[in-house]
Design an enzyme around this catalytic site. Structure first.
Site, PDB file in Angstrom:
ATOM      1  N   SER A 167     -13.663   0.350   1.876  1.00  0.00           N
ATOM      2  CA  SER A 167     -13.350  -1.005   1.483  1.00  0.00           C
ATOM      3  C   SER A 167     -14.500  -1.911   1.876  1.00  0.00           C
ATOM      4  O   SER A 167     -15.000  -1.820   3.002  1.00  0.00           O
ATOM      5  CB  SER A 167     -12.087  -1.472   2.184  1.00  0.00           C
ATOM      6  OG  SER A 167     -11.928  -2.853   1.996  1.00  0.00           O
ATOM      7  N   ASP A 225       0.822  -1.218   0.000  1.00  0.00           N
ATOM      8  CA  ASP A 225       0.000   0.000   0.000  1.00  0.00           C
ATOM      9  C   ASP A 225       0.855   1.265   0.000  1.00  0.00           C
ATOM     10  O   ASP A 225       0.735   2.129   0.881  1.00  0.00           O
ATOM     11  CB  ASP A 225      -0.921   0.040   1.220  1.00  0.00           C
ATOM     12  CG  ASP A 225      -1.774  -1.201   1.381  1.00  0.00           C
ATOM     13  OD1 ASP A 225      -2.241  -1.725   0.358  1.00  0.00           O
ATOM     14  OD2 ASP A 225      -1.964  -1.652   2.522  1.00  0.00           O
ATOM     15  N   GLU A 239     -11.752  -1.350  -3.172  1.00  0.00           N
ATOM     16  CA  GLU A 239     -11.145  -0.649  -2.042  1.00  0.00           C
ATOM     17  C   GLU A 239      -9.968   0.208  -2.510  1.00  0.00           C
ATOM     18  O   GLU A 239      -9.693   0.326  -3.698  1.00  0.00           O
ATOM     19  CB  GLU A 239     -10.676  -1.659  -0.989  1.00  0.00           C
ATOM     20  CG  GLU A 239      -9.712  -2.691  -1.523  1.00  0.00           C
ATOM     21  CD  GLU A 239      -9.476  -3.829  -0.528  1.00  0.00           C
ATOM     22  OE1 GLU A 239     -10.083  -3.819   0.546  1.00  0.00           O
ATOM     23  OE2 GLU A 239      -8.683  -4.722  -0.843  1.00  0.00           O
ATOM     24  N   GLY A 289     -11.804  -8.026   9.622  1.00  0.00           N
ATOM     25  CA  GLY A 289     -13.194  -8.369   9.423  1.00  0.00           C
ATOM     26  C   GLY A 289     -14.211  -7.487  10.112  1.00  0.00           C
ATOM     27  O   GLY A 289     -15.347  -7.914  10.345  1.00  0.00           O
ATOM     28  N   ASN A 320     -16.750   1.621   5.688  1.00  0.00           N
ATOM     29  CA  ASN A 320     -15.590   1.257   6.500  1.00  0.00           C
ATOM     30  C   ASN A 320     -14.546   2.363   6.388  1.00  0.00           C
ATOM     31  O   ASN A 320     -14.062   2.655   5.291  1.00  0.00           O
ATOM     32  CB  ASN A 320     -15.010  -0.071   6.026  1.00  0.00           C
ATOM     33  CG  ASN A 320     -14.055  -0.695   7.027  1.00  0.00           C
ATOM     34  OD1 ASN A 320     -13.929  -0.245   8.155  1.00  0.00           O
ATOM     35  ND2 ASN A 320     -13.368  -1.743   6.596  1.00  0.00           N
ATOM     36  N   ALA A 321     -14.205   2.992   7.505  1.00  0.00           N
ATOM     37  CA  ALA A 321     -13.285   4.131   7.510  1.00  0.00           C
ATOM     38  C   ALA A 321     -11.839   3.664   7.482  1.00  0.00           C
ATOM     39  O   ALA A 321     -11.108   3.722   8.473  1.00  0.00           O
ATOM     40  CB  ALA A 321     -13.542   5.010   8.728  1.00  0.00           C
ATOM     41  N   ASP A 341      -8.352   3.079   4.335  1.00  0.00           N
ATOM     42  CA  ASP A 341      -7.825   3.399   3.004  1.00  0.00           C
ATOM     43  C   ASP A 341      -8.087   4.857   2.602  1.00  0.00           C
ATOM     44  O   ASP A 341      -8.709   5.123   1.575  1.00  0.00           O
ATOM     45  CB  ASP A 341      -8.419   2.457   1.962  1.00  0.00           C
ATOM     46  CG  ASP A 341      -8.011   1.016   2.156  1.00  0.00           C
ATOM     47  OD1 ASP A 341      -7.252   0.741   3.105  1.00  0.00           O
ATOM     48  OD2 ASP A 341      -8.447   0.155   1.378  1.00  0.00           O
TER      49      ASP A 341
END
Length: 321
Positions: free
Chosen positions: A171, A41, A208, A117, A152-153, A155
């Site tokens: 993501s 990443d 994502e 998860g 989802n907070a 990336d």
């Protein structure tokens, strides 16, 4: 990178459409690099003081330095120790997927803290006068998500548009979102609308790692599709759509919305370079560059740094070259 459930990874891998041999032959190999190549990443920036820094998932946000964009040296971590609030989200204080930018005389570093998860997650923000590891001051949470949210907070990727500051993120959990930031604090504007930019039509919504770039009159949304984090079994690939508005809607060259699973293929695995994704874009001497990781099939699937020139075709769409 997201902490994917194993079942989701396997499902995404099974459903992934691999590039044909003809397509794979068209993808250029990444620029040859030397030194510390292991990375995941990556986010890269040219420093005002000269040279380059890359931050990445691994360690307390792993750092690499280069004088020429070819030789990369390990430079430790962005932070000497995890800020205490990270432990609210996992037991090891483990962050990932950083994003570096420069504005208002300071470097800004965003990153994600979460656990496997779950969308009990947070995006943090730090600043530095130099951008170098060990110089960062953490300012806490910029944006969070909880189990009652549909996103989802993680990336994060920050961009400026029409004098305002925006952060793409997300993501799985219905894909890529965007929220406006307060340019003074670097944190989400209180009560700001969470815009929906991209998703897949069916679970596990495997899209994502967003990154937004302005070129001409369009904003281009790059994102990683399918499964990461599985070594040589990874099926990550980079797709793109564009919009005249930073908040969308984004469509691919055929007009298919990214909210309906659209996205032109920019780069996919080929040869030893498996699972290309976790991308970001940086500008160097008037040239746009795509930074990403791949899993080296000749080195047991070790994640490594990929750098390719990002070219812009006459039809306005990007490609690697």
């Amino acid at each position: 990178m997201t902490r994917l459930r194993l079942a989701a990874v396997l499902a995404a891998a099974a459903l992934a459409l691999l590039p044909t041999t003809a397509q794979a032959a068209e993808y250029p190999d990444p620029q040859p690099i030397t030194g510390q190549q292991i990375i995941h990443d990556p986010t890269v920036i040219g420093l005002k003081s000269g040279g380059y820094v890359a931050y990445s998932t691994g360690g307390i946000i792993g750092a690499r330095l280069s004088k020429d964009r070819v030789q990369w040296d390990d430079a430790g971590n962005a932070f000497a120790a995890p800020p205490s609030w990270w432990y609210e989200y996992n037991s090891t204080g483990d962050p990932w997927a950083p994003d570096i930018s420069y504005r208002d005389g300071r470097y800004w570093l965003y990153y994600a803290v979460s656990s496997w998860g779950t969308n009990h997650s947070a995006i943090g923000v730090a600043t530095s006068p130099s951008g170098l590891p060990g110089t960062w001051t953490d300012h806490g949470k910029a944006f969070t998500s909880g189990t009652s949210d549909a996103w989802n907070a993680i990336d994060p990727a920050v961009t400026r548009a029409d004098g305002r500051l925006w952060m793409a993120f997300g993501s799985y959990w219905t894909g890529i979102r965007m929220v406006e930031l307060d340019p003074r604090t670097g944190k989400a504007v209180e009560g700001a609308t969470v815009h929906h930019l991209a998703t897949r039509p069916d679970e596990p919504y495997a899209v994502e790692g967003p990154y937004v770039v302005k070129h001409g009159r369009y904003y281009y949304l790059f994102a990683s599709y399918d499964a990461c984090c599985a070594g040589v079994n990874s099926t990550y690939k980079i797709r793109v759509g564009r919009s005249t508005s930073v908040t969308g809607s984004y469509v691919d060259s055929s007009g298919t919305p990214m909210l309906d699973g659209g996205g032109d293929l920019v780069l996919a695995g080929h040869g030893r370079f498996v699972g290309t994704g976790g991308e970001s874009v940086f500008r160097d001497e008037g040239q746009d560059w795509l930074a990403y990781h791949y899993y080296d099939a000749d080195d047991n699937g070790t994640p490594k740094l990929g750098l390719n020139r990002l070219s812009w075709h006459k039809n306005g769409w990007p490609g690697v070259g």
